[in-house]
Scaffold this motif. Structure first.
Motif, PDB file in Angstrom:
ATOM      1  N   ARG A 148       0.661  -1.209  -0.160  1.00 31.35           N
ATOM      2  CA  ARG A 148       0.148  -0.048  -0.175  1.00 31.35           C
ATOM      3  C   ARG A 148       0.966   1.375   0.005  1.00 31.35           C
ATOM      4  O   ARG A 148       0.519   2.181  -0.561  1.00 31.35           O
ATOM      5  N   LEU A 149       1.925   1.179   0.608  1.00 27.98           N
ATOM      6  CA  LEU A 149       2.918   2.236   0.634  1.00 27.98           C
ATOM      7  C   LEU A 149       3.657   2.520  -0.812  1.00 27.98           C
ATOM      8  O   LEU A 149       3.669   3.739  -1.219  1.00 27.98           O
ATOM      9  N   SER A 197      13.522   6.332  -4.995  1.00 30.80           N
ATOM     10  CA  SER A 197      13.723   7.356  -4.019  1.00 30.80           C
ATOM     11  C   SER A 197      13.304   6.599  -2.319  1.00 30.80           C
ATOM     12  O   SER A 197      13.890   6.995  -1.441  1.00 30.80           O
ATOM     13  N   VAL A 198      12.513   5.770  -2.270  1.00 30.09           N
ATOM     14  CA  VAL A 198      12.059   5.076  -1.218  1.00 30.09           C
ATOM     15  C   VAL A 198      12.185   3.552  -1.401  1.00 30.09           C
ATOM     16  O   VAL A 198      11.654   2.865  -2.429  1.00 30.09           O
ATOM     17  N   VAL A 252       2.322   7.477   8.289  1.00 35.73           N
ATOM     18  CA  VAL A 252       3.507   6.920   7.910  1.00 35.73           C
ATOM     19  C   VAL A 252       4.094   7.506   6.318  1.00 35.73           C
ATOM     20  O   VAL A 252       5.362   7.696   6.238  1.00 35.73           O
ATOM     21  N   ALA A 253       3.275   7.331   5.541  1.00 34.08           N
ATOM     22  CA  ALA A 253       3.646   7.653   4.118  1.00 34.08           C
ATOM     23  C   ALA A 253       4.063   9.360   4.097  1.00 34.08           C
ATOM     24  O   ALA A 253       5.121   9.571   3.612  1.00 34.08           O
ATOM     25  N   MET A 288      10.893  12.772   5.260  1.00 38.74           N
ATOM     26  CA  MET A 288      12.397  12.278   5.186  1.00 38.74           C
ATOM     27  C   MET A 288      13.290  12.182   3.782  1.00 38.74           C
ATOM     28  O   MET A 288      14.252  12.422   3.553  1.00 38.74           O
ATOM     29  N   ALA A 289      12.304  11.684   2.873  1.00 35.54           N
ATOM     30  CA  ALA A 289      12.855  11.367   1.323  1.00 35.54           C
ATOM     31  C   ALA A 289      12.916  12.715   0.742  1.00 35.54           C
ATOM     32  O   ALA A 289      13.708  12.912  -0.562  1.00 35.54           O
ATOM     33  N   GLY A 290      12.379  13.789   0.994  1.00 36.30           N
ATOM     34  CA  GLY A 290      12.626  15.001   0.331  1.00 36.30           C
ATOM     35  C   GLY A 290      11.531  14.917  -0.937  1.00 36.30           C
ATOM     36  O   GLY A 290      11.971  15.586  -1.800  1.00 36.30           O
TER      37      GLY A 290
END
Length: 215
Positions: free
Chosen positions: A32-33, A113-114, A203-204, A210-212
């Motif tokens: 889901r993320l 990126s993630v 959370v997303a 954090m990931a910018g």
């Protein structure tokens, strides 16, 4: 397409570890993320890295501890996470639980990126846990988790009901006590409703920050 903030517009990678007991919803939550982030995210599952054991008989499989860290090729997973952080693509193995063997259907995964890494034992291996920028622990009622696991093993992994129950009682319950629950208190986030939309979005958005990533 991802929009990433970084020096000289260079890609940066945020690695997120998603842990929790068997049946807590790790695979579903990670997927889901991934959908939420679209092309910005990829998922690696620790279950894909089980060691290749095509010679294993059904009798041996009944006695084999699939919930031990020794059953998984975590060294390869560590190599893949490091490669993705370095902007390199990897070929993720495909594992067939019925034959206990890796298949020819390896999955080519490019850098993103993630990077979402999910698995039962991922926080118990220091070399792997040290690569995570954020750790999320999914906490769920133990009875619910057991029922989910048994249903999954019977529907997706070729086990019958008797074998699914026996495996849980013989190895999984002990593995959770040794390799999962002790790391709950050290996780950055503990999620109690992994299937809820509010938890997912919270959370997303935290990962996006954090990931910018610009949403």
């Amino acid at each position: 397409m991802c929009s990433v903030k970084g020096s000289n517009n260079a890609r940066t990678t945020t690695v997120v570890g998603i842990a929790g007991g068997s049946g807590s919803g790790k695979t579903t939550f990670a997927e889901r993320l991934r959908v939420w982030f679209g092309s910005c995210a990829v998922v690696l599952s620790h279950d894909d890295y089980y060691k290749h054991k095509p010679e294993m008989t059904q009798e041996e499989a009944l006695a084999y501890d699939f919930d031990s860290p020794d059953a998984l090729d975590t060294e390869l997973l560590v190599q893949h996470v490091r490669a993705l952080k370095n902007g390199e693509a990897v070929d993720v193995p495909a594992y067939d639980f019925a034959s206990h063997a890796r298949t020819q259907a390896a999955r080519h995964v490019g850098p993103a990126s993630v990077v979402l890494v999910e698995g039962l034992l991922i926080l118990a291996v220091p070399e792997l846990a040290g690569l995570f920028d954020l750790t999320v622990f999914l906490d769920a009622d133990s009875d619910v988790r057991v029922l989910r696991r048994i249903r999954r093993d019977c529907n997706e992994r070729g086990a019958d009901l008797e074998r699914a129950i026996a495996m849980y009682l013989a190895t999984t319950k002990q593995a959770e006590a040794a390799y999962v629950e002790p790391f709950k208190s050290s996780a950055d986030l503990v999620v109690h409703d992994a299937l809820g939309d509010r938890a997912l979005e919270a959370v997303a958005w935290g990962i996006a920050g954090m990931a910018g990533l610009a949403q």
